[in-house]
Design a protein around this motif. Structure first.
Motif, PDB file in Angstrom:
ATOM      1  N   MET A   1     -12.698  -7.006  -9.798  1.00  0.00           N
ATOM      2  CA  MET A   1     -11.089  -6.580  -9.760  1.00  0.00           C
ATOM      3  C   MET A   1     -10.608  -7.551  -8.435  1.00  0.00           C
ATOM      4  O   MET A   1     -11.276  -7.607  -7.576  1.00  0.00           O
ATOM      5  CB  MET A   1     -10.811  -4.961  -9.403  1.00  0.00           C
ATOM      6  N   ALA A   2      -9.467  -7.945  -8.831  1.00  0.00           N
ATOM      7  CA  ALA A   2      -8.866  -8.901  -7.879  1.00  0.00           C
ATOM      8  C   ALA A   2      -7.504  -8.226  -7.449  1.00  0.00           C
ATOM      9  O   ALA A   2      -6.886  -7.870  -8.363  1.00  0.00           O
ATOM     10  CB  ALA A   2      -8.976 -10.285  -7.957  1.00  0.00           C
ATOM     11  N   ARG A   6      -0.312  -6.877   1.155  1.00  0.00           N
ATOM     12  CA  ARG A   6       0.562  -7.397   2.139  1.00  0.00           C
ATOM     13  C   ARG A   6       1.064  -6.069   2.741  1.00  0.00           C
ATOM     14  O   ARG A   6       1.341  -5.186   2.365  1.00  0.00           O
ATOM     15  CB  ARG A   6       1.574  -8.347   1.707  1.00  0.00           C
ATOM     16  N   THR A   7       1.550  -6.309   4.230  1.00  0.00           N
ATOM     17  CA  THR A   7       2.382  -5.420   5.029  1.00  0.00           C
ATOM     18  C   THR A   7       3.826  -5.664   4.779  1.00  0.00           C
ATOM     19  O   THR A   7       4.158  -6.955   4.941  1.00  0.00           O
ATOM     20  CB  THR A   7       1.803  -5.307   6.317  1.00  0.00           C
ATOM     21  N   VAL A   8       4.804  -4.895   4.868  1.00  0.00           N
ATOM     22  CA  VAL A   8       5.975  -4.931   5.077  1.00  0.00           C
ATOM     23  C   VAL A   8       6.759  -4.129   6.148  1.00  0.00           C
ATOM     24  O   VAL A   8       6.568  -3.070   6.214  1.00  0.00           O
ATOM     25  CB  VAL A   8       6.764  -4.658   3.802  1.00  0.00           C
ATOM     26  N   ASN A   9       7.323  -4.603   7.063  1.00  0.00           N
ATOM     27  CA  ASN A   9       7.897  -4.327   8.182  1.00  0.00           C
ATOM     28  C   ASN A   9       9.417  -3.924   7.592  1.00  0.00           C
ATOM     29  O   ASN A   9      10.020  -5.044   7.519  1.00  0.00           O
ATOM     30  CB  ASN A   9       7.684  -5.126   9.436  1.00  0.00           C
ATOM     31  N   PHE A  61      -5.433 -12.174  -0.324  1.00  0.00           N
ATOM     32  CA  PHE A  61      -6.222 -11.981  -1.543  1.00  0.00           C
ATOM     33  C   PHE A  61      -7.472 -11.290  -1.459  1.00  0.00           C
ATOM     34  O   PHE A  61      -8.172 -11.700  -0.588  1.00  0.00           O
ATOM     35  CB  PHE A  61      -6.692 -13.444  -2.328  1.00  0.00           C
ATOM     36  N   VAL A  62      -7.837 -10.107  -2.235  1.00  0.00           N
ATOM     37  CA  VAL A  62      -8.875  -9.444  -2.115  1.00  0.00           C
ATOM     38  C   VAL A  62      -9.703  -9.353  -3.185  1.00  0.00           C
ATOM     39  O   VAL A  62      -9.033  -8.800  -4.487  1.00  0.00           O
ATOM     40  CB  VAL A  62      -8.608  -7.987  -1.460  1.00  0.00           C
ATOM     41  N   GLU A  63     -10.863  -9.679  -3.347  1.00  0.00           N
ATOM     42  CA  GLU A  63     -11.733  -9.467  -4.613  1.00  0.00           C
ATOM     43  C   GLU A  63     -12.981  -8.604  -4.517  1.00  0.00           C
ATOM     44  O   GLU A  63     -13.565  -8.767  -3.497  1.00  0.00           O
ATOM     45  CB  GLU A  63     -12.149 -10.913  -4.886  1.00  0.00           C
ATOM     46  N   GLU A  64     -12.823  -7.623  -5.317  1.00  0.00           N
ATOM     47  CA  GLU A  64     -13.989  -6.703  -4.949  1.00  0.00           C
ATOM     48  C   GLU A  64     -14.974  -6.702  -6.407  1.00  0.00           C
ATOM     49  O   GLU A  64     -14.558  -7.057  -7.420  1.00  0.00           O
ATOM     50  CB  GLU A  64     -13.278  -5.131  -5.085  1.00  0.00           C
ATOM     51  N   ASP A  65     -16.148  -6.370  -5.819  1.00  0.00           N
ATOM     52  CA  ASP A  65     -17.056  -6.513  -7.184  1.00  0.00           C
ATOM     53  C   ASP A  65     -17.394  -5.377  -7.816  1.00  0.00           C
ATOM     54  O   ASP A  65     -17.122  -4.144  -7.340  1.00  0.00           O
ATOM     55  CB  ASP A  65     -18.409  -7.091  -6.370  1.00  0.00           C
TER      56      ASP A  65
END
Length: 65
Positions: A1-2, A6-9, A61-65
């Motif tokens: 899954m990818a 982001r954070t939002v202030n 971008f985060v890619e999880e196995d």
């Protein structure tokens, strides 16, 4: 899954005003800070305008196995 994260202030600036009565004006002009604070606390403030501000952080971008 990818996924993307982001954070939002988020901030909302508000401009408010309150019209003093003649009695409040006389009390205000005494310079007594306790009386002035009481007037501020008891005031029914009216919204004049507002300005929401969004500050978006960098996308990650985060890619999880």
């Amino acid at each position: 899954m990818a996924k993307l994260t982001r954070t939002v202030n988020y901030a909302n600036f508000r401009w408010e005003e309150y019209v003093l009565t003649e009695e409040e004006l006389v009390k205000w002009k005494t310079g007594d800070e306790d009386i002035q604070q009481d007037i501020i606390d008891d005031a029914d403030w009216d919204l004049v305008r507002d300005k929401p501000i969004d500050d978006y952080g960098d996308v990650e971008f985060v890619e999880e196995d």
